[in-house]
Design a protein around this motif. Structure first.
Motif, short mmCIF file in Angstrom:
data_model
loop_
_atom_site.label_atom_id
_atom_site.label_comp_id
_atom_site.label_asym_id
_atom_site.label_seq_id
_atom_site.Cartn_x
_atom_site.Cartn_y
_atom_site.Cartn_z
N UNK B 333 0.80 -1.21 0.00
CA UNK B 333 0.00 0.00 0.00
C UNK B 333 0.84 1.26 0.00
N UNK B 334 2.15 1.11 0.12
CA UNK B 334 2.99 2.30 0.15
C UNK B 334 3.35 2.74 -1.25
N UNK B 335 3.48 4.02 -1.42
CA UNK B 335 3.83 4.53 -2.74
C UNK B 335 5.30 4.90 -2.84
N UNK B 336 5.92 5.21 -1.69
CA UNK B 336 7.33 5.58 -1.71
C UNK B 336 8.17 4.31 -1.76
N UNK B 337 9.04 4.18 -2.75
CA UNK B 337 9.88 2.98 -2.79
C UNK B 337 10.70 2.80 -1.51
N UNK B 338 11.14 3.90 -0.91
CA UNK B 338 11.95 3.76 0.30
C UNK B 338 11.16 3.10 1.43
N UNK B 339 9.93 3.55 1.58
CA UNK B 339 9.10 2.95 2.63
C UNK B 339 8.81 1.49 2.30
N UNK B 340 8.52 1.26 1.02
CA UNK B 340 8.27 -0.13 0.61
C UNK B 340 9.45 -1.00 0.98
N UNK B 341 10.63 -0.47 0.65
CA UNK B 341 11.82 -1.27 0.90
C UNK B 341 12.00 -1.53 2.38
N UNK B 342 11.79 -0.48 3.18
CA UNK B 342 12.04 -0.70 4.61
C UNK B 342 11.05 -1.72 5.17
N UNK B 343 9.83 -1.70 4.66
CA UNK B 343 8.86 -2.68 5.14
C UNK B 343 9.23 -4.09 4.69
N UNK B 344 9.66 -4.18 3.45
CA UNK B 344 10.02 -5.51 2.95
C UNK B 344 11.28 -6.02 3.64
N UNK B 345 12.17 -5.10 3.92
CA UNK B 345 13.37 -5.48 4.64
C UNK B 345 12.99 -6.04 6.01
N UNK B 346 12.04 -5.34 6.65
CA UNK B 346 11.59 -5.82 7.96
C UNK B 346 10.99 -7.21 7.83
N UNK B 347 10.20 -7.40 6.76
CA UNK B 347 9.58 -8.71 6.56
C UNK B 347 10.64 -9.77 6.36
N UNK B 348 11.63 -9.45 5.56
CA UNK B 348 12.65 -10.46 5.28
C UNK B 348 13.48 -10.73 6.53
N UNK B 349 13.66 -9.69 7.33
CA UNK B 349 14.37 -9.85 8.61
C UNK B 349 13.56 -10.79 9.53
N UNK B 350 12.27 -10.53 9.59
CA UNK B 350 11.43 -11.34 10.47
C UNK B 350 11.36 -12.78 10.00
N UNK B 351 11.38 -12.95 8.68
CA UNK B 351 11.29 -14.30 8.12
C UNK B 351 12.43 -15.21 8.59
N UNK B 352 13.57 -14.57 8.85
CA UNK B 352 14.74 -15.35 9.27
C UNK B 352 14.46 -16.12 10.55
N UNK B 353 13.52 -15.62 11.34
CA UNK B 353 13.33 -16.23 12.64
C UNK B 353 12.11 -17.16 12.67
N UNK B 354 11.57 -17.40 11.50
CA UNK B 354 10.46 -18.34 11.44
C UNK B 354 10.95 -19.56 10.69
N UNK B 355 10.61 -20.68 11.19
CA UNK B 355 11.12 -21.90 10.58
C UNK B 355 10.62 -22.09 9.16
N UNK B 356 9.33 -22.09 9.02
CA UNK B 356 8.79 -22.36 7.69
C UNK B 356 7.79 -21.29 7.32
N UNK B 357 8.30 -20.25 6.74
CA UNK B 357 7.39 -19.21 6.29
C UNK B 357 7.33 -19.30 4.77
#
Lengths: 572, 642
Positions: B333-357
């Motif tokens: 839902x974000x239009x700014x690529x920077x915000x998009x990136x930071x959110x996706x980065x957060x998601x990818x960071x969080x994914x590291x700590x889930x076994x099977x996402x």
């Protein structure tokens, strides 16, 4: 003595063709051997040091084999540093999962003195893993712990990590009969006060005065009354020591003189012996008596030396000031005592300790004192201690009262803006930020200052307060006592709140709760960030009273001086 | 409406509430950067009354003589038709383009105040609507509604609202207080089958609104109406409250699937309901899992251990998968690529700590965003929102039958298909957009991490994946960030460099409002300078001594004047000064000076015993007279020395 000496001393190493031993912190000594083996803690600084050696060898065209053994475990970051320095391919790495060093029958040390600074000051979580692995190791050796209690953030994290490890490994230790029934984990920052007090139990005094390293102490020439210093192992095997280690210092001297009279009497027995008896005596008893004699003279020497030092430093006055701080009376007088202490440059460590004690017991110094004491200290010991003060403030050992109040103002403003749930969280966050000590309130709640009529009988102590001359029951030990008594935290909510929470109490459902088992009477007390000999003595006393046995697992043995030293910014 | 302004963006949109604007049309002469894409030829025809888009993205130009010219998306003339003789004679007063389930229709209000309709321009059947009784002037507002093959006209005349169908004209509501406003509101607001009042809202504005459009709220499944005046925008819904905005310039509203576009001469805004995921994450002091995860990732970037605290907070509630999904969703839902990136980065960071996402949602979001960002580029200029996007990506949605829709479909919906399979007759903006999306999307690489993901971030992710993540030590450097200057200041040898470094530290302390430390640093600078002078004057090491030791050494060396000077300059407390002076003098065995000193001022601490203590009682004091000051609490052992 270093931990390595306890496990493999120089002669054993030499037998295994170790040519020479070097200390890692000094500059590299020149060596002609073509193999180097580094036995190190996983530290960035050490990695750079090793990389420097390797690179220097490369420059001079010398080829050697290098092996790095990390203890207790290898960290990825260390490898990264090696990679950065371009020596990763030149060294081989190994791990030595050395977690537990039994110092005595009931003391297990992880020998990680850096834990305190790393975790509590720098917020570095790396050692939590080591603690969890140590617990795992104990668990595999002695079966599952029936009940686990704990308080403190680090304690909670270590416990959880250990549970995770346990689940991952799926060890078949389940169903084993447990040998340790209870485990109690505690963070050092739950109780700084006890660690900051001057110790008056014999073992603690020896530690404060001579520094016990890895369960052994170097008695200098003034103790041995010769020109050599002697290394003595202090543990339960030392018959003299094991009898006086937990005693208040005032009763030690009497005990020792009694002991020497006994000894004399035993020696005297040989008069009027016939040949056969004499032969028996020489072959069987004399050696033991000689040994005892030697130890006795050493401890008497140590006592004398301690007495000499303690009277020189106005020890009585200091103890008095400490006790009034603990009780919260005559604060003004104590403050000016500390001020004078600083002015006279008695000892940088001691002054700092007293300042911290004042701050913690008073829940922060009033701004005027905070400024003036710090200024005085800087004038006495140099400006680099500005950083020391910064460190102390961060761990909450030396704080200003006003800071807490301004925070509260911000807090109330912020919490108006957000929902209730978030406000609660924010309050918690602010609380942990301010690290209020609340010592006075806790002390009242738990009755840490015993009210006694007349003189406190130190020879026949009634409670754990005897380890501080009857003036104060160590908070950490009191918490353990209370929790074990109540079999949980029920009824201690107020104390837990004042201590900033993070308490837990879990009973392992897989372990049968059989009160008749001997294991129910065994408690493993885990101190994260170090524990003092006074605490050990107090809990040993408690164990004797309650008919249970405490085993201590600590990251390291600590005392006030070690704690202060770890906070001091070293002069570069 | 005359020929379009050369720079003006013109958005046409399907005006029915459920419809959406797919391919935006260009009537502009050139693109902002100057590449000519389509140019409406010099308008040589008659007076234009209305422009509109068909469902198949053709441009309808309705002239005042009833002729309708049809151009395709690239302004190439296709055909024309007429709305009949009656219209030709009476001229067109107003015209509207509307959409039915059959296609696009045109409604015309003639100069004789009669309505003429063509419900489908591809299958032209003209229909003349019955006369509205007493209609002498154009209605204040009117609208065409179509449902179940019935097309009706709703119009407000005076205080009454009429419904006009094929055969009759009936009054639906009478006694409208503000005919223009209320009439318009109802005309749009009411579903044609059952004319029920949707809402009634009394605005404080007297003048009739310029425009009213539906604003759909996909999340709450409720509708709202956006009403525009000259300089004011109001969002009105089923409540007595409304949301008001100020418009800076003349604006035009375009209703869309999930919101309303507000176009003006210089700006293009999008008004929509904030999706739940975004709200959860960006709400002030939000403790939602996604918000915590984003915070954790930021702290991780800063290499702060707080990252762990936040992560634990989420893990404790066992909400990590939710947190990751929330971040992925909000990124859309974000239009700014920077915000998009930071959110996706957060998601990818969080994914590291889930076994099977399952990685699909993440990968898909990366792909989608890449396409969306590409077509949102000002050179392409198709600012689709994430909600609108699948409708034009997915051919099954049907609505996207326009060339714009197909273009995107060809470019990405099937990345496994050979690249750039679709061929286009000419370089079109749509294709450009599709190609851009296409380029960054390697075929068959669906499950890979996005290629243009910052290298650094990938490295970190890798680091985080290592099992000894918690073991990675914290570099000492950043722990002490702002103290750093001072640490440096305390070590170097050269005094100038040290003073400079201290000066820096001083500035930092002032910035940090740490007055105490600033004062201490100031004193240290002063002391260092003084020590250098002393060192030069007396040729003895003074540097690096503490203030106490400096003064003490001065007295030991007999420089009493200098010592006195320092005592005053640094405001050494009396107690300390007396202490150090007496002990230093006693150490030196300078009893004469001590006596002199004793007479100068009353001591705050007493004298002799302390002197003996300090001097170790080594030299006997010749002056018994000094005994008088010895304080009674002096230590035992000293008393018998004299």
């Amino acid at each position: 003595m270093s931990p390595l000496d306890r496990i493999a001393n120089v002669s054993i190493l030499k037998q295994h063709e170790v040519d020479k031993l070097y200390k890692v912190d000094s500059r590299p000594a020149l060596s002609t051997s073509d193999q180097f083996c580094f036995l190190v803690r996983p530290r960035i600084k050490t990695m750079r040091y090793i990389a420097d050696i390797v690179n220097a060898d490369k420059m001079s065209g010398r080829s050697r084999k290098y092996k790095i053994i990390f203890s207790p475990q290898k960290f990825y970051a260390c490898e990264m540093v090696l990679e950065e320095e371009g020596v990763f391919g030149d060294v081989t790495c190994d791990e030595w999962s050395f977690y537990l060093l039994p110092l005595d029958e009931d003391i297990i040390s992880m020998e990680l003195p850096e834990f305190f600074r790393d975790y509590f000051l720098e917020g570095d979580h790396r050692w939590i893993n080591s603690v969890a692995r140590a617990l795992q190791l104990l668990n595999s050796l002695y079966g599952p712990f029936g009940k686990a209690y704990g308080i403190g953030r680090c304690a909670k994290m270590s416990y959880e990590l250990w549970r995770d490890l346990e689940e991952e490994s799926e060890s078949d230790g389940q169903g084993r009969k447990p040998e340790i029934g209870n485990i109690f984990l505690m963070d050092r920052d739950m109780d700084y006060v006890t660690a900051l007090c001057s110790q008056v139990v014999y073992e603690g005094l020896v530690d404060d005065t001579f520094r016990i390293k890895c369960g052994s102490v170097d008695f200098g020439p003034d103790v041995t009354s010769s020109d050599k210093s002697i290394k003595v192992l202090l543990n339960a095997q030392d018959k003299v020591f094991s009898q006086i280690r937990n005693e208040h210092f005032s009763s030690v001297f009497g005990f020792l003189s009694q002991k020497s009279r006994n000894l004399q009497a035993q020696y005297d027995r040989r008069r009027g012996m016939d040949i056969k008896q004499m032969k028996n005596f020489v072959s069987q008893e004399l050696k033991g008596l000689k040994q005892e004699h030697r130890l006795l003279s050493l401890h008497i020497g140590a006592c004398e030396s301690i007495m000499k030092k303690k009277t020189k430093q106005d020890f009585q006055e200091m103890i008095k000031a400490e006790h009034s701080l603990l009780e919260g009376v005559d604060v003004r007088e104590s403050t000016s005592f500390i001020e004078e202490h600083i002015d006279r440059q008695v000892s940088p460590i001691e002054s700092l300790r007293l300042m911290c004690l004042l701050s913690i017991t008073e829940n922060g110094l009033i701004p005027k004192d905070y400024r003036s004491l710090k200024t005085q200290y800087l004038q006495s010991y140099g400006p680099e201690h500005l950083l020391t003060f910064h460190n102390l403030k961060r761990v909450g050992l030396l704080t200003e009262q006003a800071a807490g109040e301004t925070l509260t103002a911000v807090e109330s403003k912020v919490s108006k803006l957000v929902t209730d749930r978030a406000a609660g969280k924010i309050t918690d966050a602010f609380n942990s930020l301010a690290r209020k000590s609340n010592f006075r309130a806790i002390s009242k709640k738990l009755g840490l200052i015993p009210r006694v009529d007349g003189e406190y009988d130190l020879k026949m102590p009634r409670d754990m307060a005897y380890v501080f001359s009857g003036a104060y029951i160590p908070l950490s030990c009191k918490i353990i006592e209370q929790v074990l008594e109540r079999r949980g935290w029920l009824g201690l909510e107020e104390v837990v709140r004042l201590l900033n929470g993070n308490e837990f109490s879990v009973s392992d459902s897989t372990v049968e709760d059989n009160p008749t088992w001997e294991s129910q009477r065994v408690i493993l007390a885990v101190f994260l960030g170090g524990c003092t000999f006074s605490e050990i003595a107090a809990l040993r006393f408690l164990g004797k009273e309650r008919g249970c046995k405490f085993i201590f697992l600590t990251t390291a043995i600590t005392n006030s001086a070690r704690m202060m030293e770890s906070m001091i910014e070293a002069k570069a | 409406m005359g020929p379009p302004d050369a720079q003006l963006w013109l958005w046409a949109s399907h005006t029915s509430p459920g419809g959406m604007s797919l391919g935006p049309g260009w009537l502009r002469g050139e693109q902002p950067r100057g590449t000519l894409t389509c140019l409406l030829p010099q308008w040589k025809s008659g007076q234009l009354v209305q422009l509109g888009w068909t469902a198949s993205e053709d441009l309808l130009c309705i002239q005042d003589d009833g002729t309708v010219l049809i151009y395709n998306l690239f302004c190439e003339f296709k055909r024309h038709f007429s709305m009949g003789n009656e219209v030709l004679q009476n001229h067109v007063l107003e015209a509207k383009v509307f959409h039915t389930e059959y296609g696009t229709g045109v409604a015309i209000l003639t100069g004789a105040h009669r309505f003429s309709l063509a419900t489908n321009i591809d299958d032209l059947k003209l229909r003349r609507m019955p006369e509205v009784p007493g209609l002498q002037k154009p209605p204040s507002c009117w609208a065409v509604l179509s449902q179940d093959r019935v097309t009706i006209v709703l119009l407000a005349v005076g205080q009454e609202l009429y419904l006009l169908d094929n055969t009759s004209c009936s009054v639906v509501v009478s006694e409208l207080r503000q005919p223009a406003l209320a009439g318009a509101s109802r005309a749009i607001c009411t579903p044609p089958s059952s004319l029920e009042k949707f809402c009634e809202f009394t605005s404080s504005v007297r003048s009739p609104p310029k425009q009213m459009v539906w604003c759909l709220r996909p999340r709450s499944r409720q509708r709202a109406v956006v009403v525009a005046w000259d300089r004011q925008l109001m969002v009105v819904g089923n409540s007595t409250e409304c949301i008001q905005f100020v418009l800076d310039e003349d604006s035009y509203l375009v209703p869309e699937l999930d919101g309303v576009r507000i176009l003006s001469r210089t700006s293009h805004e999008f008004l929509h309901e904030i999706p739940e995921a975004s709200q959860e994450i960006f709400k002030i002091a939000s403790m939602a899992p996604g918000a915590l995860l984003l915070e954790a990732q930021k702290e991780y970037e800063k290499e702060s251990q707080k990252a762990d605290e936040y992560l634990r907070e989420i893990k404790d509630q066992k909400l990590l998968p939710e947190a990751v999904s929330q971040c992925i969703e909000a990124a859309g839902y974000e239009h700014e690529p920077d915000t998009q990136k930071s959110l996706l980065r957060a998601a990818s960071f969080g994914k590291c700590f889930i076994d099977k996402f399952p990685p699909e949602s993440f990968v898909r979001m990366c792909q989608d965003l890449r396409v969306l960002n590409a077509i949102r580029d000002y050179q392409i200029g198709i600012p689709l929102t994430f909600t609108q996007y699948p409708l034009c990506r997915d051919p099954a949605a049907g609505v996207g039958s326009g060339p714009g829709g197909i273009g995107v479909v060809g470019g990405l919906a099937a990345p496994e298909v050979e690249r750039r399979e679709t061929s286009w007759p000419s370089a079109t903006p749509c294709q450009e957009g599709a190609e851009r999306g296409d380029e960054s999307l390697e075929p068959r690489s669906q499950r890979q991490a996005p290629r243009e993901w910052p290298q650094a971030a990938q490295g970190r992710v890798r680091l985080a994946l290592r099992k000894d993540f918690w073991g990675c030590p914290v570099p000492a450097a950043w722990q002490r960030c702002w103290q750093g200057g001072e640490v440096a200041a305390l070590c170097p040898q050269r005094i100038e460099g040290r003073v400079g470094a201290l000066q820096n530290a001083l500035d930092e302390y002032y910035k940090a409002k740490n007055e105490f430390a600033a004062k201490a640093t100031e004193d240290q600078i002063k002391l260092l300078r003084l020590q250098r002078h002393l060192q030069e004057d007396f040729d003895k090491p003074y540097l690096d001594l503490s203030l106490h030791d400096t003064v003490s050494n001065l007295i030991l060396d007999g420089h009493h004047k200098r010592a006195e000077q320092l005592y005053r300059e640094f405001k050494i407390p009396d107690k300390r000064y007396w202490w150090l002076k007496i002990s230093a003098l006693a150490n030196r065995g300078d009893w004469e000076e001590l006596e002199k000193f004793s007479k100068s001022k009353k001591s705050p601490i007493g004298y002799l015993v302390r002197a003996f203590l300090a001097g170790g009682g080594g030299q006997p004091c010749p002056r018994v007279g000094l005994w008088g000051w010895a304080r009674p609490w002096a230590l035992p052992g000293a008393a018998h020395t004299g």
